[in-house]
Design an enzyme around this catalytic site. Structure first.
Site, PDB file in Angstrom:
ATOM      1  N   GLY A   1       0.831  -1.216   0.000  1.00  0.00           N
ATOM      2  CA  GLY A   1       0.000   0.000   0.000  1.00  0.00           C
ATOM      3  C   GLY A   1       0.855   1.251   0.000  1.00  0.00           C
ATOM      4  O   GLY A   1       0.602   2.196   0.741  1.00  0.00           O
TER       5      GLY A   1
ATOM      6  N   ASP B   1      -2.467  -6.817  -5.324  1.00  0.00           N
ATOM      7  CA  ASP B   1      -3.679  -6.748  -4.514  1.00  0.00           C
ATOM      8  C   ASP B   1      -3.494  -7.784  -3.407  1.00  0.00           C
ATOM      9  O   ASP B   1      -3.517  -8.987  -3.667  1.00  0.00           O
ATOM     10  CB  ASP B   1      -4.907  -7.081  -5.372  1.00  0.00           C
ATOM     11  CG  ASP B   1      -6.208  -6.918  -4.605  1.00  0.00           C
ATOM     12  OD1 ASP B   1      -6.179  -7.015  -3.352  1.00  0.00           O
ATOM     13  OD2 ASP B   1      -7.247  -6.704  -5.244  1.00  0.00           O
TER      14      ASP B   1
ATOM     15  N   ASN C   1       1.189  -2.321   5.541  1.00  0.00           N
ATOM     16  CA  ASN C   1       0.442  -1.064   5.644  1.00  0.00           C
ATOM     17  C   ASN C   1      -0.874  -1.093   4.862  1.00  0.00           C
ATOM     18  O   ASN C   1      -1.834  -0.428   5.256  1.00  0.00           O
ATOM     19  CB  ASN C   1       1.333   0.074   5.117  1.00  0.00           C
ATOM     20  CG  ASN C   1       0.555   1.324   4.822  1.00  0.00           C
ATOM     21  OD1 ASN C   1       0.181   2.064   5.729  1.00  0.00           O
ATOM     22  ND2 ASN C   1       0.282   1.584   3.543  1.00  0.00           N
TER      23      ASN C   1
ATOM     24  N   TYR D   1     -14.511  -2.762  11.031  1.00  0.00           N
ATOM     25  CA  TYR D   1     -13.162  -2.170  10.885  1.00  0.00           C
ATOM     26  C   TYR D   1     -12.381  -2.367  12.188  1.00  0.00           C
ATOM     27  O   TYR D   1     -11.216  -2.783  12.161  1.00  0.00           O
ATOM     28  CB  TYR D   1     -13.251  -0.680  10.516  1.00  0.00           C
ATOM     29  CG  TYR D   1     -11.874  -0.041  10.396  1.00  0.00           C
ATOM     30  CD1 TYR D   1     -11.004  -0.420   9.362  1.00  0.00           C
ATOM     31  CD2 TYR D   1     -11.423   0.906  11.312  1.00  0.00           C
ATOM     32  CE1 TYR D   1      -9.732   0.133   9.257  1.00  0.00           C
ATOM     33  CE2 TYR D   1     -10.153   1.464  11.209  1.00  0.00           C
ATOM     34  CZ  TYR D   1      -9.324   1.075  10.177  1.00  0.00           C
ATOM     35  OH  TYR D   1      -8.048   1.621  10.077  1.00  0.00           O
TER      36      TYR D   1
ATOM     37  N   GLY E   1      -4.228   7.155  15.681  1.00  0.00           N
ATOM     38  CA  GLY E   1      -5.562   7.762  15.671  1.00  0.00           C
ATOM     39  C   GLY E   1      -5.754   8.438  14.315  1.00  0.00           C
ATOM     40  O   GLY E   1      -5.315   7.909  13.292  1.00  0.00           O
TER      41      GLY E   1
ATOM     42  N   THR F   1      -5.105  11.298   5.397  1.00  0.00           N
ATOM     43  CA  THR F   1      -4.652  10.623   4.162  1.00  0.00           C
ATOM     44  C   THR F   1      -5.894  10.454   3.282  1.00  0.00           C
ATOM     45  O   THR F   1      -6.918  11.099   3.522  1.00  0.00           O
ATOM     46  CB  THR F   1      -4.075   9.229   4.496  1.00  0.00           C
ATOM     47  OG1 THR F   1      -5.138   8.455   5.073  1.00  0.00           O
ATOM     48  CG2 THR F   1      -2.908   9.305   5.463  1.00  0.00           C
TER      49      THR F   1
HETATM   50  P1  NDP Z   1      -4.704   5.605   2.169  1.00  0.00           P
HETATM   51  O1  NDP Z   1      -6.060   5.305   1.606  1.00  0.00           O
HETATM   52  O2  NDP Z   1      -4.068   6.903   1.841  1.00  0.00           O
HETATM   53  O3  NDP Z   1      -3.686   4.432   1.764  1.00  0.00           O
HETATM   54  C1  NDP Z   1      -4.072   3.090   1.776  1.00  0.00           C
HETATM   55  C2  NDP Z   1      -3.062   2.305   0.952  1.00  0.00           C
HETATM   56  O4  NDP Z   1      -3.431   0.921   0.990  1.00  0.00           O
HETATM   57  C3  NDP Z   1      -3.061   2.736  -0.496  1.00  0.00           C
HETATM   58  O5  NDP Z   1      -1.725   2.812  -0.949  1.00  0.00           O
HETATM   59  C4  NDP Z   1      -3.808   1.623  -1.218  1.00  0.00           C
HETATM   60  O6  NDP Z   1      -3.252   1.474  -2.510  1.00  0.00           O
HETATM   61  C5  NDP Z   1      -3.442   0.427  -0.339  1.00  0.00           C
HETATM   62  N1  NDP Z   1      -4.396  -0.669  -0.471  1.00  0.00           N
HETATM   63  C6  NDP Z   1      -5.712  -0.688  -0.159  1.00  0.00           C
HETATM   64  N2  NDP Z   1      -6.246  -1.870  -0.460  1.00  0.00           N
HETATM   65  C7  NDP Z   1      -5.241  -2.623  -0.992  1.00  0.00           C
HETATM   66  C8  NDP Z   1      -5.160  -3.941  -1.506  1.00  0.00           C
HETATM   67  N3  NDP Z   1      -6.234  -4.741  -1.565  1.00  0.00           N
HETATM   68  N4  NDP Z   1      -3.972  -4.397  -1.948  1.00  0.00           N
HETATM   69  C9  NDP Z   1      -2.871  -3.603  -1.908  1.00  0.00           C
HETATM   70  N5  NDP Z   1      -2.887  -2.343  -1.440  1.00  0.00           N
HETATM   71  C10 NDP Z   1      -4.064  -1.863  -0.994  1.00  0.00           C
HETATM   72  O7  NDP Z   1      -4.864   5.427   3.746  1.00  0.00           O
HETATM   73  P2  NDP Z   1      -3.787   5.386   4.928  1.00  0.00           P
HETATM   74  O8  NDP Z   1      -2.437   5.717   4.447  1.00  0.00           O
HETATM   75  O9  NDP Z   1      -4.343   6.179   6.025  1.00  0.00           O
HETATM   76  O10 NDP Z   1      -3.885   3.852   5.333  1.00  0.00           O
HETATM   77  C11 NDP Z   1      -2.759   3.031   5.529  1.00  0.00           C
HETATM   78  C12 NDP Z   1      -3.002   2.128   6.725  1.00  0.00           C
HETATM   79  O11 NDP Z   1      -3.121   2.929   7.892  1.00  0.00           O
HETATM   80  C13 NDP Z   1      -4.270   1.276   6.664  1.00  0.00           C
HETATM   81  O12 NDP Z   1      -3.970  -0.022   7.125  1.00  0.00           O
HETATM   82  C14 NDP Z   1      -5.221   1.984   7.626  1.00  0.00           C
HETATM   83  O13 NDP Z   1      -6.167   1.105   8.181  1.00  0.00           O
HETATM   84  C15 NDP Z   1      -4.230   2.480   8.656  1.00  0.00           C
HETATM   85  N6  NDP Z   1      -4.675   3.575   9.508  1.00  0.00           N
HETATM   86  C16 NDP Z   1      -5.080   4.771   8.986  1.00  0.00           C
HETATM   87  C17 NDP Z   1      -5.485   5.798   9.823  1.00  0.00           C
HETATM   88  C18 NDP Z   1      -6.003   7.107   9.318  1.00  0.00           C
HETATM   89  O14 NDP Z   1      -6.674   7.835  10.077  1.00  0.00           O
HETATM   90  N7  NDP Z   1      -5.709   7.489   8.074  1.00  0.00           N
HETATM   91  C19 NDP Z   1      -5.428   5.643  11.281  1.00  0.00           C
HETATM   92  C20 NDP Z   1      -5.005   4.343  11.712  1.00  0.00           C
HETATM   93  C21 NDP Z   1      -4.620   3.373  10.855  1.00  0.00           C
HETATM   94  P3  NDP Z   1      -4.062   1.073  -3.821  1.00  0.00           P
HETATM   95  O15 NDP Z   1      -5.448   1.644  -3.704  1.00  0.00           O
HETATM   96  O16 NDP Z   1      -3.251   1.691  -4.930  1.00  0.00           O
HETATM   97  O17 NDP Z   1      -4.022  -0.411  -3.847  1.00  0.00           O
HETATM   98  C1  8X3 Z   2      -8.329   4.859  11.461  1.00  0.00           C
HETATM   99  C2  8X3 Z   2      -8.604   5.621  12.691  1.00  0.00           C
HETATM  100  O1  8X3 Z   2     -10.426   6.164  14.386  1.00  0.00           O
HETATM  101  O2  8X3 Z   2     -10.914   6.519  12.026  1.00  0.00           O
HETATM  102  O3  8X3 Z   2      -7.894   3.559  11.757  1.00  0.00           O
HETATM  103  O4  8X3 Z   2     -10.814   4.305  12.929  1.00  0.00           O
HETATM  104  S1  8X3 Z   2     -10.268   5.635  13.018  1.00  0.00           S
END
Ligand code: NDP
Ligand code: 8X3
Length: 257
Positions: free
Chosen positions: A13, A64, A91, A157, A188, A192
């Site tokens: 990701g 994927d 990630n 989730y 938290g 993004t």
């Molecule tokens: P983004 O949506 O910006 O990034 C998510 C990334 O995951 C993208 O690069 C996307 O790439 C990739 N992705 C999604 N599904 C797939 C798949 N099936 N196969 C491969 N890659 C995949 O969000 P974030 O950077 O915020 O998210 C990253 C991680 O952080 C996640 O695990 C999320 O749960 C976690 N997180 C986020 C928080 C927030 O508030 N933003 C807080 C806590 C945790 P592509 O679509 O090109 O495949």
């Molecule tokens: C993403 C943070 O609080 O939106 O994991 O679920 S929250």
């Protein structure tokens, strides 16, 4: 400190958000980057920027993580020079929707479970044996505050991120006696594409998530990943919970407007 110079860091990701920020931090630490995601154009843009900025050695491939055969085939097809992965950042992940369980959309549940839990498992199952054989490796999982405390309408989730916490602990136990390190970062609110994806492109609803408060950035999380990965070899940071100063729990957010 552990040096990551010329070590291979694999990030799933990596096409946006926290994953792209992690790529930048590990490039600055001199690592060679193995970057994957589904959107190859976005992935190439991230890689090209880091090649230009840091002369980083980067290998990209579309992946994927939900597709077990694709995961197996993609890692098996890596050139020999890219096989000895030292750090895996699990990630890739997402939330879909926010509704009471009794109104939940089953397709959204499956997408979250398949990506956040099964995808993480497939990639880790593929790479961990090599790490153990080389007695070198660090698995860094991106969990969430949603895996530490459940919040209303977060049900599935939250369950996937509780699973990430459990798997982190489990992998640490199962690799005890080896040099493998295992960590989870549980953020938290991070600004993004996460909320835009969660609300199926509803930008207004996504923006409201961060309204009137200062969220974390992907760079804040990447900074922590870089810190964790560069501790001395005998130091294993298992779990980091990090929230914005404006947040005290999943539903406790201070908003100025
Ligand atoms: P983004 O949506 O910006 O990034 C998510 C990334 O995951 C993208 O690069 C996307 O790439 C990739 N992705 C999604 N599904 C797939 C798949 N099936 N196969 C491969 N890659 C995949 O969000 P974030 O950077 O915020 O998210 C990253 C991680 O952080 C996640 O695990 C999320 O749960 C976690 N997180 C986020 C928080 C927030 O508030 N933003 C807080 C806590 C945790 P592509 O679509 O090109 O495949
Ligand atoms: C993403 C943070 O609080 O939106 O994991 O679920 S929250």
């Amino acid at each position: 400190m552990v040096s990551l110079k010329n070590k291979i860091v694999c990030i799933t990701g990596a096409s946006s958000g926290i994953g792209a920020s992690c790529a930048a931090v590990f490039a600055q630490l001199g690592a060679r980057l193995l970057l994957s995601a589904r959107r190859s154009d976005r992935l190439e843009a991230v890689a090209n920027e880091l090649r230009t900025k840091y002369s980083a050695d980067i290998h990209t491939f579309t992946l994927d993580v939900r597709n077990r055969r694709e995961v197996d085939a993609a890692f098996a097809a890596l050139p020999d020079a890219w096989k000895n992965i030292a750090v895996l950042v699990n990630n890739a992940g997402l939330a879909r929707g926010m509704a009471p369980l009794q109104e939940g959309v089953v397709e959204d549940w499956e997408e979250m479970i398949d990506t956040n839990v099964k995808g993480l498992l497939y990639v880790t199952r593929t790479l961990l044996p090599g790490m153990i054989a080389r007695n070198e490796g660090h698995v860094i999982n991106i969990g969430s505050i949603a895996g530490v405390a459940v919040y209303p309408k977060g049900n599935v989730y939250c369950a996937t991120k509780f699973a990430v916490q459990a798997l982190t602990e489990g992998i640490k136990m199962d690799t005890l006696g080896t040099a493998i390190r295992v960590s989870v970062i549980a953020p938290g609110l991070v600004d993004t594409e996460f909320s835009t994806v969660r609300f199926h492109g509803d930008k207004e609803r996504a923006d409201a998530t961060y309204k009137g408060m200062t969220p974390l950035s992907g760079d804040d999380i990447a900074d922590i990943a870089g810190f964790i990965a560069t501790r001395p070899a005998h130091v294993n940071i298992l779990d980091v919970v990090v929230m914005p100063t404006d947040q005290s729990g999943p539903t406790l957010v201070h908003r100025r407007s």
